[in-house]
Design an enzyme around this catalytic site. Sequence first.
Site: not given
Length: 499
Positions: A268, A273, A280, A291, A350, A352, A354
Amino acid sequence: MDFEVTTGDLAKLKTECLILGVFAEAKLSGPAARVDRASGGRLSDILKRGDLGEDIGRTLMLYDLPGIRAERVLLVGCGPAKELSRASQRKAVAAAIAVADLGHPSEVLCTLPDLVPAGSDTYRATRDTLLAAAEQTYRFERTKSAPKPPKRPLSRLRLWVADKAAAKAAKRATAHGEAIAKGVALARDLGNLPGNLCTPSYLAGQAETLGQRFPKLQVEILEQETMERLGMGALLSVARGSRQPPKLILMTYRGGQSDDKPVVLVGKGLTFDAGGISIKPAEKMDEMKFDMCGGASVFGTLLASLELGLPLNLIGVVPASENLPDGAANKPGDVVTSLSGQTIEVLNTDAEGRLILCDALTYSERFDPAVVIDIATLTGACVVALGNHPSGLLSNDEGLASEVLEAGDHSGDRAWRLPLWDDYQNQLDSNFADMANVGGREAGAITAACFLARYTRKMRWAHLDIAGTAWRSGKEKGATGRPVPLLTQFLLKRAGLVD
Ligand code: BES
Ligand code: MN
Ligand code: ZN
C-alpha cells in the site's frame, strides 16, 4: 556503517572500544571473563563496587584497563544469565551502541554476538546484533535545515565471536544482516519523508532510480491513462480526490530461472491519508504520511534482495495515491467498478487502502505468482487487536501462513495470525453493489482482509496488516522499516540460503 567479523584473543586485539556483556550479580560473560583474567581481575574488582547495577542496558565506560590493548572497555548489563533472550540481547546492544555513538570511538568491537540466547544461534545472534546497531545509529535529517554530522561518526562495527566455526556462521549473518539493514533504512527514509515531498510521483521516481542502480531490476510505471484503459475503477476513485496523479509502480527482479514463478509483494503506497470526504480527526493526522509504509517495505525488501542477489524471481507492486477530500473525491454511497469487474459501494472513503489494493492484487494475477503477499497499514482495528508488537497476518493458504509466521519468529519481526473465516464475509453485504468497502465496528482487521480475499481467490495469498508496527508515535515518532526483516527472511528461506 561497515561491519566485519572478528575472532582472536580479546586481550590482544586493538580497538577503540571493546563492548563486553555482564550478567546480573556481576556475573561475567565468557568474553568479559577473558578480559578480567588478562587485566589481573580488575574487571571483577570494578564490578564489585556495584555501579553497573542489574538492569538490562545499563552501561559503564572504563579506561586504561591493564593487560589489554583496547583503548576503552564498555560494559553493558545483560540481565540474569539464565534469562538471556533475543530481546534482551538486542536491548543491550542498542544501549551500548548508543553510548559509543555519543562518544568518541569511530570503531567498536562488540562481543555480544558470542552470547547466544536460548533458542538462538550464532547466525541469529550476529544478525540481531548488527540490526540492533544499525537501527540505533539510523538518523533522518533530510528535512532539517542544518543536519549536524557527529564529529567522528561511529562507522565500523566489528562483530566478535570466539572460534572459527562460529565465525563462518557470523560471516553469513553479517552479509545477510547488512543487506537487511540497507532495506530497512530505505523503508524508514521513504516512510519518514513528509507527504508534500513523498508523493506518488516521488515514489515512482525512487523506483526508477533503483532500476538505474541495479541492472537486474526492471521498472515500469503505469500512469493514470493506462489504469483507466485497464479499468482500475477502485484505485482511480481514490486518486480522484487528489491533485497528485496516481502511479502503479512495478518492479521486477529476475534472480531466478526464467520459468520460476515469482513471489509478488504488493505494498500500500498511500502517500497521505486524510480520509477523504469521511475525513479523519486532526489529532495525529500527520502520522498518515506513514500510510505508504507497506509500499516502502516493498522497496526495502527489493533492495535487500538485490544486494543479496537472491536466486529467485520477485515482483514488487506499489499502488500509489493520496486520499484527500475534494469536489471530485469519492462520496459515501458511491459505487465503483474494480478491475476484477466486482462492484464496490464506498460507504466510508477512509477505507481507501483496500480500494487501491484490490486493483493491484487483481493486476498481480497476470504474473502467475508462486505466492502473493500484500503489506498495508490497513486498519486501526489491527492496532486495537494486537498493539504494536506483531503485524497482523491473514491468509487463504496454510502453508504460506506458516512460512510467514516462521520468518517473523526467525527475524524477530513477528506476525500473529487472525482468522479469515467466511463467517465474517456477510459483514460486507451491500444493498447496492457486490460488496461494501467497510464491515462495521466488529473485527475490522478481519473484514478488511475478507474484502481483499475476494480479489485473491485464484492465488496463494497472505496479507500483513502493519498499522501497528510500521511506525512509532510520540517522542520516538518515525518509521520502523518493518516488515522488511520478516519479508527478507521469508525470501532467504525460500532461496535456501538459511535453514
Ligand atoms: N490508513 C488507515 C489505517 C490506520 C489508521 C492505520 C490509524 C494506522 C493508524 C486506513 O486507511 C483507514 O483509515 N482505515 C479505517 C478503516 C475504517 C474506515 C473501516 C480505520 O481503520 O479506521
Ligand atoms: Mn484511510
Ligand atoms: Zn489508509
